[in-house]
Design a protein around this motif. Sequence first.
Motif, mmCIF file in Angstrom:
data_model
loop_
_atom_site.group_PDB
_atom_site.id
_atom_site.type_symbol
_atom_site.label_atom_id
_atom_site.label_comp_id
_atom_site.label_asym_id
_atom_site.label_seq_id
_atom_site.Cartn_x
_atom_site.Cartn_y
_atom_site.Cartn_z
ATOM 1 N N VAL A 27 44.674 112.817 -22.268
ATOM 2 C CA VAL A 27 44.078 111.707 -21.518
ATOM 3 C C VAL A 27 45.135 110.696 -20.831
ATOM 4 O O VAL A 27 45.076 109.586 -20.259
ATOM 5 N N ALA A 28 45.471 111.967 -20.535
ATOM 6 C CA ALA A 28 46.375 111.327 -18.940
ATOM 7 C C ALA A 28 46.120 110.461 -17.934
ATOM 8 O O ALA A 28 46.515 109.937 -17.831
ATOM 9 N N HIS A 29 44.543 110.645 -17.480
ATOM 10 C CA HIS A 29 44.352 110.031 -16.235
ATOM 11 C C HIS A 29 43.481 108.709 -16.998
ATOM 12 O O HIS A 29 43.396 107.861 -15.851
ATOM 13 N N LEU A 30 43.553 108.488 -18.610
ATOM 14 C CA LEU A 30 43.591 106.903 -18.528
ATOM 15 C C LEU A 30 44.521 105.793 -18.682
ATOM 16 O O LEU A 30 45.562 105.687 -20.048
ATOM 17 N N SER A 31 45.015 105.119 -17.126
ATOM 18 C CA SER A 31 46.497 104.062 -17.398
ATOM 19 C C SER A 31 45.783 103.318 -17.070
ATOM 20 O O SER A 31 44.577 102.819 -16.918
ATOM 21 N N PRO A 32 46.496 102.023 -17.875
ATOM 22 C CA PRO A 32 46.057 100.385 -17.052
ATOM 23 C C PRO A 32 45.765 100.619 -15.925
ATOM 24 O O PRO A 32 44.695 99.567 -16.008
ATOM 25 N N VAL A 33 45.962 100.980 -14.670
ATOM 26 C CA VAL A 33 46.138 100.504 -13.550
ATOM 27 C C VAL A 33 45.028 101.446 -13.058
ATOM 28 O O VAL A 33 43.782 100.031 -12.503
ATOM 29 N N ARG A 34 44.194 102.532 -13.265
ATOM 30 C CA ARG A 34 43.287 103.060 -13.133
ATOM 31 C C ARG A 34 41.834 102.733 -14.132
ATOM 32 O O ARG A 34 41.095 102.608 -13.659
ATOM 33 N N TRP A 35 41.996 102.099 -15.337
ATOM 34 C CA TRP A 35 41.313 101.442 -16.199
ATOM 35 C C TRP A 35 40.640 100.488 -15.472
ATOM 36 O O TRP A 35 39.878 99.647 -15.593
ATOM 37 N N GLU A 42 32.934 117.055 -12.851
ATOM 38 C CA GLU A 42 33.691 116.477 -12.154
ATOM 39 C C GLU A 42 35.253 117.311 -12.033
ATOM 40 O O GLU A 42 35.791 117.393 -11.617
ATOM 41 N N THR A 43 34.972 118.111 -12.883
ATOM 42 C CA THR A 43 36.615 118.214 -13.541
ATOM 43 C C THR A 43 36.737 120.319 -12.390
ATOM 44 O O THR A 43 37.899 120.856 -12.250
ATOM 45 N N GLY A 44 35.973 119.972 -11.860
ATOM 46 C CA GLY A 44 35.266 121.303 -10.865
ATOM 47 C C GLY A 44 35.649 122.836 -11.985
ATOM 48 O O GLY A 44 35.824 124.375 -11.151
ATOM 49 N N SER A 45 35.648 122.806 -12.833
ATOM 50 C CA SER A 45 36.126 123.931 -13.741
ATOM 51 C C SER A 45 34.766 125.387 -13.761
ATOM 52 O O SER A 45 33.519 124.554 -13.479
ATOM 53 N N ALA A 46 35.249 126.218 -13.975
ATOM 54 C CA ALA A 46 34.162 127.457 -14.123
ATOM 55 C C ALA A 46 34.736 128.223 -15.764
ATOM 56 O O ALA A 46 35.624 128.521 -16.039
ATOM 57 N N LEU A 47 33.375 128.622 -15.529
ATOM 58 C CA LEU A 47 34.188 128.872 -17.345
ATOM 59 C C LEU A 47 32.310 129.987 -17.948
ATOM 60 O O LEU A 47 31.254 130.239 -17.477
ATOM 61 N N PRO A 48 32.430 130.754 -19.013
ATOM 62 C CA PRO A 48 32.192 131.989 -19.016
ATOM 63 C C PRO A 48 30.764 131.136 -20.086
ATOM 64 O O PRO A 48 31.211 129.974 -20.244
ATOM 65 N N LEU A 49 29.538 131.530 -20.430
ATOM 66 C CA LEU A 49 28.050 131.624 -20.991
ATOM 67 C C LEU A 49 29.066 131.837 -22.296
ATOM 68 O O LEU A 49 28.804 133.371 -21.745
ATOM 69 N N GLU A 50 28.297 131.803 -23.537
ATOM 70 C CA GLU A 50 27.995 132.562 -24.620
ATOM 71 C C GLU A 50 26.448 133.219 -24.703
ATOM 72 O O GLU A 50 25.394 131.899 -23.779
ATOM 73 N N GLY A 77 31.964 103.304 -22.145
ATOM 74 C CA GLY A 77 33.163 103.674 -22.691
ATOM 75 C C GLY A 77 33.382 104.665 -21.841
ATOM 76 O O GLY A 77 34.622 104.611 -20.789
ATOM 77 N N SER A 78 32.967 105.106 -21.639
ATOM 78 C CA SER A 78 32.812 107.470 -21.447
ATOM 79 C C SER A 78 32.887 107.002 -19.450
ATOM 80 O O SER A 78 33.249 107.796 -19.196
ATOM 81 N N THR A 79 32.069 106.505 -19.400
ATOM 82 C CA THR A 79 31.714 105.814 -17.794
ATOM 83 C C THR A 79 32.625 105.702 -17.576
ATOM 84 O O THR A 79 33.265 106.252 -16.508
ATOM 85 N N LEU A 80 33.572 104.506 -18.007
ATOM 86 C CA LEU A 80 34.332 104.295 -17.270
ATOM 87 C C LEU A 80 35.807 104.961 -17.378
ATOM 88 O O LEU A 80 36.188 105.343 -16.419
ATOM 89 N N ALA A 81 36.149 106.277 -18.099
ATOM 90 C CA ALA A 81 37.009 107.235 -18.973
ATOM 91 C C ALA A 81 36.300 108.114 -17.387
ATOM 92 O O ALA A 81 37.769 108.392 -16.826
ATOM 93 N N SER A 82 34.988 108.788 -17.307
ATOM 94 C CA SER A 82 35.438 109.588 -16.242
ATOM 95 C C SER A 82 35.675 108.936 -14.786
ATOM 96 O O SER A 82 36.209 109.597 -14.046
ATOM 97 N N HIS A 83 35.365 108.023 -14.810
ATOM 98 C CA HIS A 83 35.437 106.872 -13.529
ATOM 99 C C HIS A 83 37.597 106.810 -13.354
ATOM 100 O O HIS A 83 37.732 107.470 -12.204
ATOM 101 N N CYS A 84 38.038 106.759 -14.207
ATOM 102 C CA CYS A 84 39.236 106.768 -13.883
ATOM 103 C C CYS A 84 40.344 108.544 -13.574
ATOM 104 O O CYS A 84 40.894 108.484 -13.365
ATOM 105 N N TYR A 85 39.551 109.192 -14.351
ATOM 106 C CA TYR A 85 39.852 110.694 -13.924
ATOM 107 C C TYR A 85 39.260 111.164 -12.613
ATOM 108 O O TYR A 85 40.031 111.869 -12.418
ATOM 109 N N LYS A 86 38.050 110.611 -12.050
ATOM 110 C CA LYS A 86 37.953 110.751 -10.863
ATOM 111 C C LYS A 86 39.105 110.035 -9.429
ATOM 112 O O LYS A 86 38.688 110.704 -8.523
#
Length: 852
Positions: A233-241, A432-440, A367-376
């Motif tokens: 959760v390194a993206h959750l900094s005081p400034v970004r929050w 928003e992570t742009g990840s690519a992963l296999p499906l089960e 709270g989850s919406t705020l956290a994702s905004h910090c990531y973005k």
Amino acid sequence: MIDQTTIPTPVEVHGADGTAPGTPRFSFRPVDPAADAELLHSWVSTERAHFWGLTGASVEQVRTEHERIAADPHHHALLARDERRGGTPAFLLETYDPAHSVLAGRYAGRHGDAGLHLLLPAPGSADPGNPVTTGFGDPGAADRAGGTESGYSAAAMEASLEHLFADPAVLRVVVEPDARNSAIQALNARCGFRPVERLDLPSADGSPAKTAQLSFCTRSDFAAATGRPADTVAHLSPVRWATANRHLLAKALAEFSHERLLEAVFRDGTWQLDGPGVRYRFQARRYALDHWDIDAASLRCEERAGHPGEAREGGAAAGVGRPGDVDPGPDAGWAPAVPDVQRFVTAFRDVLGLSAAQLPVYLEEIGSTLASHCYKQLHAVATAAELAAGTGDAVADFQRIEAAMTEGHPCFVANNGRLGLGTDDYLELAPETGSALPLEWVAAHVSRTRFTAVDGLDLDGLLEAELGPELRSAFRTRLERACEETGLDPADFLPLPVHPWQWRHRLSVTFAADVATGHLVHLGATEDLYQPQQSIRTFFNRSAPERHYVKTALSVLNMGFLRGLSAEYMDATPAINDWLQGVFAADPELDPGRVQLLREVAAVGYANPLFHAATERDSAYRKMLAALWRESPAPRIGPGEQLATMASLLHTDADGASLAAAYIRCSGLEATVWLERYLDAYLVPIVHCLVRHDLVFMPHGENVILVLRDGAPERVLLKDLAEEVAVLGDRTDLPPGVERLRAEVAPEDHGLSILTDIVDCFLRFLAPLLEREGLVTEDRFWSVVAERLTDYRARHPETAERFDALRLLEPTFRLSCLNRLQLRNNRQMVDLTDPAGSLAYAGDLDNPLSGR
């Protein structure tokens, strides 16, 4: 990217390193090409470092190479110094952005990837002026100067990874040593790297070509391997929050005001909203459709003294009067407070209509919406101009834009809830992570499963195309082995893809009986990698883009619904798509040069008999295992064409520039001409479907893909068809199997499918963006929209009466409120058996299309 071929065999790390407690053993500084060239030459010019491509190089050549690196904004060279030895040069660390390296396009990169090169010189070479006494000595045997310190390699690698992960924007480190180098691979594994695949890499920057072992190390992997805390959760900094709160609070004030839940007053040159013990002041511009554009930077929050709950700026009692002070006026007793959306929602809970049961869940979604905004804030760094220009790779650019979007649904305040995903899940699965992963994949017994497909497509053909013969054969073998234990016939199973989270967290637990009895068999993961789309449960195939989208069930709460997938609805999905395709093919107005369908060509649904008997039709337990395959847009585009979801038009970058405006500038067209082309491809066909066929779509931004050329709209592709289309009334004949599309909606409300879903929920946001960037005034924007509608009416006099009955150009229309639905019930926003009856209205809006 890593080539650490010059390291000793890793051994145990000693616990004490001689430095002060809490002091890192190694420090890092940028390489000085001039001052460090001689030292680096002694490290890289030997045969031992031949994979660095500088064997036999001169000091001047080494200097030139590092001058090139220093000038490259995507590549950095750092010299590590051993603080235990007085800052002696220890090793070379190079970091770089894989998207700007030889790896670009050769692996499934994601936001937050960082490549790493590590060169540990031969013992005794760190100081060419004193090669013996400054070697990597064993702290337990100092007399062996020049020997290799036990655990030095691991300590250097750990320090390097710790340095990279100190940047919160780095989520995963990518390495690719030569596949023959077993020593470095062992060290990588010790520090948490997981091997992924082998790649044949061409030469780059002087390095030889090689077969590389690609490996990844996430923050969690590094923590687990080294005993550190998992800093996911390194993206959750005081400034970004704080930034996220300002952004989301401005949106909440705007959208709740639009839906007439709040009523701010204009006083002394600013807008003010008073609430229980709190008040908010802000600057805003108001547009048509009662749209509020609030300046987030102008927000000022205040709390009344003695009212609990909100953190204050400048200390706990900043600005609060003291007994005996002279009353300074109406602002007495108010203290500045930091903007806090969750505090805002709590204060206005009664006004917003949040029940005691709904409030905590809604706060969690906020709270989850705020956290994702910090990531973005950390990772959505491309400018709108860069996204619009693209790279020439239409598919890669399409998915780059999909991951770059920062806002989500423009109307909903809590639009990134995703309740049920943990932090590791988020980093792996959020769009928003742009990840690519296999499906089960699982195999489901036919007694509980039904597969349907469009005419001309059978299961064998689909599986062969989607999986390929080798993986399909492997899945068949695994199923046969599983059936040996249960006695079931492998021929009586249907394979289907499942969301990785759904298998791990729901199916393997909730449907454990099905797994135990062999009615549900886990087959394993795909070889293809899939990128999550903004709709979160839909995946785009990055490995083979011509293959289908896959939409899966996901029992995660997001934006008013658990995102399951109804097995019952899947049954009719292909038939509905066949019917829609026939409607479009027979109607000249629906010219494929302007509008096309991305059909859902096959679907499969699983009905657990126990839960099916125990629940009602709309239960989430009936939506836990289903999937559909949708046509990919990749085969639909020609040379020079681009793809982007319509939702991305509303994306704004860190400087506030919109992607829509960037496309207009790229096109070289006048803004009004660009708008006409866009509306003729999007709005006019949607209106025609309603006028001619009583057919309504849910044409929000994610359900429409734009095909552009040089930034100008060419045509649109409509998707998400079977679940989000309806036929209003009984004028249109529907074949058997498609009858469920018919919806009873009052005739006077038919036009709301256009006025609400398009005019209020999309164009309302687009018009201010284009005016703000000086491309077209709001008044002219709405004139262009009205002109395209009146032009359509004039071209079709035979349906003018039906067009007029929709009242699209009337002075007002009813305001349908989306946030009110979510605030009322954020677990089941709409009764799917009566969606029209579930809507919430709040008076009328002035129609900007009227009178033009």
